[in-house]
Write an enzyme that holds these catalytic residues in place. Structure first.
Site: not given
Ligand SMILES: *Cc1c(COP(=O)(O)O)cnc(C)c1O
Length: 497
Positions: A112-114, A117, A147
């Site tokens: 989910f960091k995408d 980011l 991350t």
């Protein structure tokens, strides 16, 4: 919209300054001075729009110093359909009546960091062009696994930036490690540290706020920024997908506009769930925010007792991205719930670093109880949940998502609350293949990482994301390990200064 610091409420900076700087010089985190309100009519209108349009609308409330063209440039570049394995960017899947899984891992690194980011490099380069006077931006990242890779991928070969990642040597999954060790790009660096995520995060925070280090970078025309969720530019894109999920529920007929939903978030650093809190404050009809933890249940205890106490054993679990005892973003929640009482927050944060604990006031605790529910589960329960969801709902989830599903099911059993619920799904199961396979088959495979991936694909018929499958052919570029006391030397080495 102006931003202030959780440790000095007299500070005022623009969104661009908050994003370019990452963290306030007093060690506090930047927060908006007020929370914009979104009406149900606006939400209904967004329910007819695509993800890019929804993102632009929500971001425009917060990034008021960005022009319309700049916002377009950021959202169009970040959420280009070809980078995601779903045209919806963050699709919603109903696995059981009233239980909706929000798949936040359809981006390039399968976590989910995408969601944040992919856009942060755009936000940051625009912000830097407004505020940083041509300085090179050095992104320093501490990661519990996801991350790091998402930041490397987002910032890879972005002009005028460098990205340096520290991860706990034994604290990430084999796939996460491989993703980082094989990272491509001319402006990237990766180093493992002998320590856990909290050590990496404290080390990075210390480097950020050390005036001598800052001066040395400035003399080379460089400045630090952060891609961790301490950066407001990481947090604000996460507010978007809660609105987007609600819009999808309106448009697919799951709910009538205005109806309340619950949101469940598998939590580590408290960034994702804080984004949901902001969505609620903005007017998204959220009844309860349910915070799900693994065996590192410091947040469960805090949200149910009012005392935060990190003096406890640290466990390495099957959900490593949540193996955290110091959840940085809680500071933002406390600042908000005390009506911006920086003195109280400073006191609690000092107590946390001095004694490892603090207790909030009764009225703050009362507010917490009215908004949040919390629960946790251990690895056995996580795996049992993966198995039962796979067998009865034909849905394969990763270990982090399974923690959230487990905590939600317990909540529902206890409360009989039938409210439509969105569960944030934070990673693709193939990032944690060995544990997911063990959950499904009951046996631990002794094969190499990629044979485990094949076994999982045979056992479940779930497609393997090509960007993970392809890693087996990539060369290892970064295999360095350092002591936690040497992080600053590593930074200088990687920057060549
Ligand atoms: C980072 C991460 C989390 C925790 O999110 P926070 O915003 O730190 O609370 C949960 N699951 C996965 C897979 C993650 O990568």
């Amino acid at each position: 919209m102006e931003y202030t610091s959780t440790r000095n409420k007299n500070i005022r900076v623009s969104a661009a300054q908050a994003i370019a700087q990452g963290i306030s010089e007093d060690g506090g985190l930047f927060v908006p001075v007020s929370v914009p309100a979104v009406s149900m009519d606006e939400i209904i209108e967004l329910s007819h729009a695509d993800y890019i349009t929804r993102a632009k609308k929500i971001l425009s409330f917060y990034l008021t110093d960005f022009t319309d063209e700049e916002l377009d440039y950021c959202v169009n570049g970040a959420y280009e359909a070809s980078k995601f394995s779903s045209a919806k960017i963050a699709p919603l899947v109903e696995i059981e009546p009233n239980t909706h899984v929000l798949e936040l891992w359809r981006g390039p690194t399968c976590a989910f960091k995408d969601m944040a980011l992919q856009i942060l490099p755009y936000l940051l380069t625009v912000a830097a062009s407004k505020t940083a006077g041509g300085k090179e931006i050095v992104i320093l990242v501490a990661t519990s696994g996801d991350t790091g890779k998402a930041a490397l991928e987002g910032f890879k070969d972005v002009k005028n930036t460098k990205v340096l990642v520290f991860y706990p040597e034994d604290g990430v999954s084999p796939m996460q490690k491989l993703q980082m060790m094989t990272q491509e790009g001319e402006n990237v660096g990766v180093c493992a540290i002998k320590g856990n995520f909290d050590d990496a995060q404290s080390g990075v925070k210390k480097i950020f706020t050390d005036p001598a280090v800052r001066e040395k970078l400035a003399s080379h025309n460089m400045m630090f920024s952060s891609a961790n969720s301490i950066n407001w530019g990481r947090l604000v894109p996460q507010v978007v997908y809660y609105f987007s999920a609600y819009c999808d529920m309106i448009s697919d007929g799951s709910i009538e506009p205005g109806k309340e939903i619950n949101v469940v978030v598998p939590t580590g650093n408290f960034g994702n769930i804080l984004a949901a809190y902001y969505a609620k404050k903005m007017g998204l009809p959220i009844k309860k925010l349910i915070c799900a933890s693994n065996a590192n249940n410091v947040l469960t205890d805090f949200l149910t007792s009012g005392t935060y106490d990190r003096n406890r054993d640290f466990y390495m679990t099957a959900s490593p991205s949540m193996d955290i005892l110091i959840s940085s973003n809680l500071e933002r929640l406390l600042f908000d719930l005390t009506d911006f009482n920086d003195e109280l927050v400073r006191g609690w944060m000092n107590a946390l670093s001095r004694d490892g604990k603090y207790t909030v006031t009764d009225d703050v605790f009362a507010k917490i109880k009215s908004i949040f529910k919390a629960g946790f589960c251990d690895d056995d329960a996580t795996k049992a949940t993966i198995k039962s969801v796979f067998e009865s709902d034909e849905y394969l989830c990763d270990t982090h998502t399974a923690v959230a599903v487990n905590v939600y099911k317990n909540y529902k059993d206890k409360t009989a609350d039938e409210t439509d619920t969105v569960i944030a799904s934070t990673a693709n199961p193939y990032k944690f293949s060995a544990d997911v396979l063990e959950a499904v088959t009951g046996e631990r495979s002794s094969g190499s990482e990629f044979s485990v991936v094949s076994e999982l694909s045979v056992a479940t018929s779930e497609p393997v994301p090509p960007q993970l499958a392809n890693l087996s052919e990539k060369a290892v570029r970064f295999d360095g390990v350092c002591e936690k006391s040497q992080m600053i030397d590593e930074v200088y080495k990687m920057l060549g200064i």
